[in-house]
Motif scaffolding. Sequence first.
Motif, mmCIF file in Angstrom:
data_model
loop_
_atom_site.group_PDB
_atom_site.id
_atom_site.type_symbol
_atom_site.label_atom_id
_atom_site.label_comp_id
_atom_site.label_asym_id
_atom_site.label_seq_id
_atom_site.Cartn_x
_atom_site.Cartn_y
_atom_site.Cartn_z
ATOM 1 N N HIS A 92 0.882 -1.165 0.000
ATOM 2 C CA HIS A 92 0.000 0.000 0.000
ATOM 3 C C HIS A 92 0.920 1.215 0.000
ATOM 4 O O HIS A 92 1.709 1.420 0.932
ATOM 5 C CB HIS A 92 -0.891 -0.033 1.250
ATOM 6 C CG HIS A 92 -1.842 1.100 1.329
ATOM 7 N ND1 HIS A 92 -1.650 2.170 2.177
ATOM 8 C CD2 HIS A 92 -2.995 1.335 0.668
ATOM 9 C CE1 HIS A 92 -2.649 3.019 2.032
ATOM 10 N NE2 HIS A 92 -3.479 2.535 1.121
ATOM 11 N N VAL A 148 1.110 -6.896 2.158
ATOM 12 C CA VAL A 148 0.354 -8.144 2.257
ATOM 13 C C VAL A 148 1.001 -9.100 1.263
ATOM 14 O O VAL A 148 1.336 -8.719 0.142
ATOM 15 C CB VAL A 148 -1.135 -7.935 1.902
ATOM 16 C CG1 VAL A 148 -1.883 -9.255 1.870
ATOM 17 C CG2 VAL A 148 -1.794 -6.968 2.863
ATOM 18 N N THR A 154 0.689 -12.757 -0.874
ATOM 19 C CA THR A 154 -0.266 -13.753 -1.351
ATOM 20 C C THR A 154 0.473 -14.989 -1.827
ATOM 21 O O THR A 154 1.657 -14.944 -2.170
ATOM 22 C CB THR A 154 -1.125 -13.230 -2.530
ATOM 23 O OG1 THR A 154 -0.312 -13.051 -3.686
ATOM 24 C CG2 THR A 154 -1.855 -11.959 -2.172
ATOM 25 N N PHE A 194 -2.817 -15.607 2.172
ATOM 26 C CA PHE A 194 -4.056 -15.347 1.450
ATOM 27 C C PHE A 194 -3.818 -15.571 -0.040
ATOM 28 O O PHE A 194 -2.776 -15.179 -0.574
ATOM 29 C CB PHE A 194 -4.492 -13.883 1.607
ATOM 30 C CG PHE A 194 -5.139 -13.535 2.916
ATOM 31 C CD1 PHE A 194 -6.455 -13.886 3.161
ATOM 32 C CD2 PHE A 194 -4.450 -12.810 3.871
ATOM 33 C CE1 PHE A 194 -7.086 -13.530 4.342
ATOM 34 C CE2 PHE A 194 -5.066 -12.449 5.056
ATOM 35 C CZ PHE A 194 -6.384 -12.813 5.297
ATOM 36 N N SER A 195 -4.799 -16.171 -0.707
ATOM 37 C CA SER A 195 -4.776 -16.198 -2.170
ATOM 38 C C SER A 195 -5.466 -14.927 -2.651
ATOM 39 O O SER A 195 -6.187 -14.274 -1.881
ATOM 40 C CB SER A 195 -5.513 -17.429 -2.699
ATOM 41 O OG SER A 195 -6.916 -17.276 -2.530
ATOM 42 N N PRO A 196 -5.293 -14.543 -3.916
ATOM 43 C CA PRO A 196 -6.015 -13.369 -4.407
ATOM 44 C C PRO A 196 -7.530 -13.487 -4.235
ATOM 45 O O PRO A 196 -8.192 -12.499 -3.877
ATOM 46 C CB PRO A 196 -5.595 -13.295 -5.880
ATOM 47 C CG PRO A 196 -4.201 -13.863 -5.873
ATOM 48 C CD PRO A 196 -4.290 -15.017 -4.889
ATOM 49 N N ASP A 225 -9.027 -15.227 -1.896
ATOM 50 C CA ASP A 225 -9.266 -15.064 -0.452
ATOM 51 C C ASP A 225 -9.389 -13.585 -0.115
ATOM 52 O O ASP A 225 -10.258 -13.177 0.656
ATOM 53 C CB ASP A 225 -8.113 -15.636 0.381
ATOM 54 C CG ASP A 225 -7.986 -17.141 0.366
ATOM 55 O OD1 ASP A 225 -8.959 -17.831 0.014
ATOM 56 O OD2 ASP A 225 -6.886 -17.621 0.726
ATOM 57 N N LEU A 226 -8.492 -12.789 -0.691
ATOM 58 C CA LEU A 226 -8.529 -11.348 -0.425
ATOM 59 C C LEU A 226 -9.803 -10.711 -0.945
ATOM 60 O O LEU A 226 -10.394 -9.858 -0.280
ATOM 61 C CB LEU A 226 -7.305 -10.662 -1.023
ATOM 62 C CG LEU A 226 -5.976 -10.945 -0.334
ATOM 63 C CD1 LEU A 226 -4.839 -10.310 -1.125
ATOM 64 C CD2 LEU A 226 -5.984 -10.446 1.100
ATOM 65 N N THR A 243 -12.524 -11.759 1.482
ATOM 66 C CA THR A 243 -12.310 -11.133 2.788
ATOM 67 C C THR A 243 -12.583 -9.637 2.726
ATOM 68 O O THR A 243 -13.055 -9.047 3.702
ATOM 69 C CB THR A 243 -10.880 -11.434 3.268
ATOM 70 O OG1 THR A 243 -10.729 -12.862 3.345
ATOM 71 C CG2 THR A 243 -10.591 -10.835 4.627
ATOM 72 N N SER A 244 -12.344 -9.026 1.574
ATOM 73 C CA SER A 244 -12.620 -7.598 1.415
ATOM 74 C C SER A 244 -14.095 -7.273 1.624
ATOM 75 O O SER A 244 -14.430 -6.189 2.107
ATOM 76 C CB SER A 244 -12.190 -7.123 0.029
ATOM 77 O OG SER A 244 -10.785 -7.140 -0.063
#
Length: 138
Positions: free
Chosen positions: A18, A25, A27, A40-42, A44-45, A48-49
Motif C-alpha cells: 500500500h 500483504v 499472497t 491469502f490467495s487473491p 481469499d482477499l 475477505t474484502s
Amino acid sequence: MKTSKITYNGGLNTEMTHLKSGKTVVTDAPTDNNGKGEAFSPTDLAATSLGACAITVIGIAAQNAGHEFNGTEVQITKIMTSEAPRKIAKIIAEFDFTCEPPLSDSDKKRYERVALTCPVSLSLHPDIEQEMIFNWLN
C-alpha cells in the motif's frame, strides 16, 4: 495517484505494498491451484474484502450514532466454482456483533442495511452470491 504496487516473487507468491502507508500483504496460490497455501490467495482477499468493507462502513455509521463495535468479528467463507472457469461462486460473511451500548431492533436493521450496501458488495459481480449472517451477541 497510484494505490498499490505488486511484486511477483516467484513460486506463485506476490508482495503487495500500500503506497501511502508502506504496509504489505503477501499472497500465495491456494493448494488446490498449484500453490502452497502459505498466505491469502487473491480470491481469499477478494472474499475477505467484503467483510472488511462491511464492518468498516458499519463503524463509520456507528461513530455518527454513538455506538461502538470493538471486538466484533467477521468470519468469511469463500466457495469457488467446481466447473471452469475457476471463480468465486459464493461468499458468506458471518458477523458476531458486540456493541456498546446495546442496540434496539431498528438500529440493528439499520446497520445490517449498511453492511449489505457497502462499496465492495455493490462492486462484486452479480453472479457471486453474497450471504451475510448477523449474530447480535448483546
